[in-house]
Write a protein that holds these residues in place. Structure first.
Motif, mmCIF file in Angstrom:
data_model
loop_
_atom_site.group_PDB
_atom_site.id
_atom_site.type_symbol
_atom_site.label_atom_id
_atom_site.label_comp_id
_atom_site.label_asym_id
_atom_site.label_seq_id
_atom_site.Cartn_x
_atom_site.Cartn_y
_atom_site.Cartn_z
ATOM 1 N N ALA A 250 0.835 -1.208 0.000
ATOM 2 C CA ALA A 250 0.000 0.000 0.000
ATOM 3 C C ALA A 250 0.870 1.260 0.000
ATOM 4 N N ASP A 251 1.966 1.244 0.754
ATOM 5 C CA ASP A 251 2.881 2.394 0.785
ATOM 6 C C ASP A 251 3.478 2.659 -0.594
ATOM 7 N N ILE A 252 3.883 1.599 -1.281
ATOM 8 C CA ILE A 252 4.461 1.760 -2.615
ATOM 9 C C ILE A 252 3.409 2.251 -3.601
ATOM 10 N N ILE A 253 2.209 1.722 -3.511
ATOM 11 C CA ILE A 253 1.122 2.165 -4.391
ATOM 12 C C ILE A 253 0.873 3.653 -4.203
ATOM 13 N N ARG A 254 0.785 4.084 -2.943
ATOM 14 C CA ARG A 254 0.548 5.502 -2.664
ATOM 15 C C ARG A 254 1.699 6.369 -3.167
ATOM 16 N N ALA A 255 2.932 5.904 -3.012
ATOM 17 C CA ALA A 255 4.091 6.668 -3.481
ATOM 18 C C ALA A 255 4.086 6.802 -5.009
ATOM 19 N N VAL A 256 3.728 5.738 -5.698
ATOM 20 C CA VAL A 256 3.673 5.775 -7.168
ATOM 21 C C VAL A 256 2.546 6.691 -7.630
#
Length: 151
Positions: free
Chosen positions: A143-149
Motif C-alpha cells: 500500500a505504501d508503494i502504491i501511494r508513493a507511485v
C-alpha cells in the motif's frame, strides 16, 4: 490508476487485488498469470501506472489442455530486462513468497535479487516485498508503494 499484476498463484493474486482496491478504490486492475502473458500485455498497453510482479513464473498461462512450458525461476526479473530493452518501464514492485531464486549454478537470495534489481533498474524498480500468507506486513508495504507511485 492502471495496475498490472503478474502472478500465477490465483489466491495470492486475489489478495493483492484486494490490497490495491483498498488503497485505490477506482484502480483498473489486470492480472496475467505467466511470463509470456505479462510480456504480451505490456506490449499492448502503454498506460500502466504500476506492475506488481512475482519472480518465479510459468512460461505460459495455465491451461489444462496445453503445456505450461518450463518454469522460469527468474521470470519476473527477465520481464524487467525485456521491459527495459523495449523502452516500456512503468514502476515495478516485486512481491514474492520465495526466499531463494535462480538455479543451483546461479542462486540468489531475496536480498541479493532486490539489490540486483535496484542496481540494474533504478528508474523503475520501486522495491521488493516478501509475501507471507500468515503475516500482514506485506500489505502495508505494498500500500505504501502504491501511494508513493500514485503521488
Amino acid at each position: 490508476m492502471n495496475v498490472l499484476i503478474i502472478e500465477d498463484d490465483s489466491q495470492k493474486a486475489e489478495r493483492v487485488v484486494s490490497v490495491v482496491k483498498a488503497t485505490v478504490p477506482d484502480a483498473n486492475i489486470d492480472v496475467c498469470r505467466s511470463y509470456q502473458g505479462g510480456l504480451k500485455f505490456l506490449e499492448r498497453e502503454n498506460d500502466i501506472a504500476l506492475v506488481i510482479l512475482d519472480v518465479s513464473l510459468p512460461t505460459f498461462d495455465p491451461d489444462p489442455e496445453n503445456r505450461h512450458g518450463r518454469p522460469r525461476p527468474l521470470g519476473g526479473y527477465d520481464i524487467m530486462r525485456k521491459m527495459r530493452r523495449r523502452g516500456v518501464t512503468p514502476p515495478v514492485v516485486i512481491l514474492t513468497a520465495l526466499e531463494n531464486f535462480g538455479s543451483a549454478a546461479q542462486p540468489y537470495s531475496f536480498e541479493q535479487l532486490r539489490q540486483k534489481c535496484a542496481q540494474e533498474f533504478p528508474d523503475y524498480f520501486k522495491g521488493a516485498i516478501y509475501y507471507s500468507q500468515s503475516r500482514t506486513a506485506w500489505r502495508d508495504q505494498l500500500a505504501d508503494i502504491i501511494r508513493a507511485v500514485q503521488a
